[in-house]
Design an enzyme around this catalytic site. Structure first.
Site, mmCIF file in Angstrom:
data_model
loop_
_atom_site.group_PDB
_atom_site.id
_atom_site.type_symbol
_atom_site.label_atom_id
_atom_site.label_comp_id
_atom_site.label_asym_id
_atom_site.label_seq_id
_atom_site.Cartn_x
_atom_site.Cartn_y
_atom_site.Cartn_z
ATOM 1 N N ASP A 11 0.841 -1.240 -0.093
ATOM 2 C CA ASP A 11 -0.082 -0.135 0.186
ATOM 3 C C ASP A 11 0.900 1.361 -0.106
ATOM 4 O O ASP A 11 1.811 1.455 0.814
ATOM 5 C CB ASP A 11 -0.867 0.078 1.171
ATOM 6 C CG ASP A 11 -1.956 -0.977 1.150
ATOM 7 O OD1 ASP A 11 -2.070 -1.717 0.363
ATOM 8 O OD2 ASP A 11 -2.512 -1.125 2.180
ATOM 9 N N ASN A 41 -4.079 -8.957 4.887
ATOM 10 C CA ASN A 41 -4.387 -8.116 6.139
ATOM 11 C C ASN A 41 -5.160 -9.078 7.231
ATOM 12 O O ASN A 41 -4.831 -9.115 8.498
ATOM 13 C CB ASN A 41 -5.229 -6.799 5.770
ATOM 14 C CG ASN A 41 -4.450 -5.884 5.124
ATOM 15 O OD1 ASN A 41 -3.367 -5.836 5.082
ATOM 16 N ND2 ASN A 41 -5.403 -4.980 4.601
ATOM 17 N N THR A 222 -20.808 -5.094 9.469
ATOM 18 C CA THR A 222 -19.687 -4.251 10.176
ATOM 19 C C THR A 222 -20.242 -2.884 9.832
ATOM 20 O O THR A 222 -20.274 -2.234 8.897
ATOM 21 C CB THR A 222 -18.484 -4.588 9.980
ATOM 22 O OG1 THR A 222 -18.130 -4.548 8.438
ATOM 23 C CG2 THR A 222 -17.923 -5.702 10.226
ATOM 24 N N ASP A 255 -10.697 -5.481 7.409
ATOM 25 C CA ASP A 255 -10.007 -6.700 7.402
ATOM 26 C C ASP A 255 -9.661 -7.089 8.683
ATOM 27 O O ASP A 255 -9.695 -8.497 9.174
ATOM 28 C CB ASP A 255 -8.514 -6.508 6.726
ATOM 29 C CG ASP A 255 -8.996 -5.976 5.410
ATOM 30 O OD1 ASP A 255 -10.017 -6.300 4.693
ATOM 31 O OD2 ASP A 255 -8.341 -5.240 4.596
HETATM 32 O O1 RIB Z 1 -8.951 -3.449 3.142
HETATM 33 C C1 RIB Z 1 -7.937 -2.355 2.915
HETATM 34 C C2 RIB Z 1 -7.021 -2.881 1.884
HETATM 35 O O2 RIB Z 1 -7.610 -2.994 0.545
HETATM 36 C C3 RIB Z 1 -5.728 -2.233 1.533
HETATM 37 O O3 RIB Z 1 -4.666 -2.855 2.506
HETATM 38 C C4 RIB Z 1 -5.208 -2.474 0.131
HETATM 39 O O4 RIB Z 1 -4.285 -3.216 -0.309
HETATM 40 C C5 RIB Z 1 -6.626 -3.106 -0.356
HETATM 41 O O5 RIB Z 1 -6.642 -4.442 -0.725
#
Ligand code: RIB
Length: 305
Positions: A11, A41, A222, A255
């Site tokens: 990111d 994540n 959520t 996530d």
């Molecule tokens: O949910 C967040 C994620 O969405 C980020 O880390 C980015 O990489 C996208 O996949």
């Protein structure tokens, strides 16, 4: 085992005064590089709660420096990476702007994630102890095939319908619901998914109820500061409050919820506990910038301490 089949990204994140609209440019003082990808994540969030060696990641990265870093990061977090495979496309990369309220806008260049394949998963991996975690950043057909491998082995499928694809057909949502035990969506995703199968619910609770009934599953919504709601297949409601916080960066909060929830489902705790742990973990994540840095270790979750 908890198996996450999904995306790995790097990111690139810029803090901006206002997220720019079409045709606009904003200046940010700098940018940071963080680890991301919804799959990675969720794997890290689950591993910080479940413990080292309990979470396995499956997906694709490129033969590049971003791929090296993404895989090293997973290993450093105790995630098994034997099923992360190198491919010719570049490692996925997300371009993220975060505004002063901690809200974000994300563009994902999928790269290697689009080469993710259920053929990489041996059926020997799956059994009644398997909790499979899916999202929507790898090809849908491959995620669906992984879900079918899990259900054939009497495992549990948790599917996070995020991001909602541009073209989400009725058939796609119907197939997804049929292969899922726990669907996790935010308020918007709940409404979009319900609309795709022909409903026009008044709010996300009604959408969750339709999705739970249509799929014979538990639908978890959520809802940020409002916490989380689960509606079971028979219509029962279970709720958890979100801890009050002032967010620095909400990227990866969903996530974190999914990973923490998966760790709890693997431990077979009551649904209410799984929701509460998810909310507590997601709130802590929002106190630090980047998708993964704020994800808490098990000892930092009030309900588990
Ligand atoms: O949910 C967040 C994620 O969405 C980020 O880390 C980015 O990489 C996208 O996949």
């Amino acid at each position: 085992m908890i198996l996450v089949f999904g995306s790995l990204n790097i990111d690139l994140v810029a803090q901006v005064p206002v997220i720019p609209g079409p045709g606009r440019t904003v200046l940010a003082p700098s940018y940071q590089t963080h680890f991301g990808g919804k799959g990675a994540n969720q794997a890290v969030a689950a591993a910080r709660i479940a413990g080292a060696g309990r979470v396995h990641m499956a997906g694709r990265i490129g033969r590049d420096g971003f791929g090296d870093r993404a895989i090293e990061n997973l290993r450093a977090n105790g995630v098994d990476t034997a099923l992360v495979i190198r491919t010719d496309e570049p490692t996925g990369c997300a371009f993220i702007t975060v505004d002063q309220a901690g809200e974000n806008a994300i563009t994902v260049a999928s790269g290697a994630n689009m080469a993710a394949s259920a053929d990489d998963l041996s059926s020997a991996l799956f059994g009644p102890d398997t909790v499979l975690v899916l999202q929507m950043e790898v090809p849908f057909a491959q995620a669906l095939a992984a879900a079918h491998l899990t259900t054939s082995a009497a495992g549990v499928v948790i599917w996070n319908l995020a991001p909602v694809p541009e073209k989400m057909t009725r058939e796609m949502v119907t197939q997804l619901l049929a292969a899922t035990d726990h669907l996790i969506v935010n308020e918007h995703e709940a409404l979009d998914a319900a609309a795709a199968i022909g409903f026009a619910p008044s709010d996300y609770e009604a959408a969750a109820a339709e999705l739970a009934r249509a799929g014979g599953l538990t639908c978890v919504v959520t809802a940020g500061a409002q916490g989380a709601l689960a509606v079971t297949a028979n219509g029962a409601r279970v709720r958890a409050l979100a801890p009050r916080i002032t967010p620095v960066d909400t990227t990866g909060a969903g996530d974190t919820f999914v990973g923490a929830f998966a760790a709890m489902i693997h431990e077979k705790v009551p649904l209410q506990t799984a929701l509460r742990v998810g909310c507590e973990a997601a709130a802590q994540k929002c106190l630090k910038p980047g998708a993964q840095a704020g994800m808490p270790m098990r000892a930092k979750i009030p309900s588990l301490a």
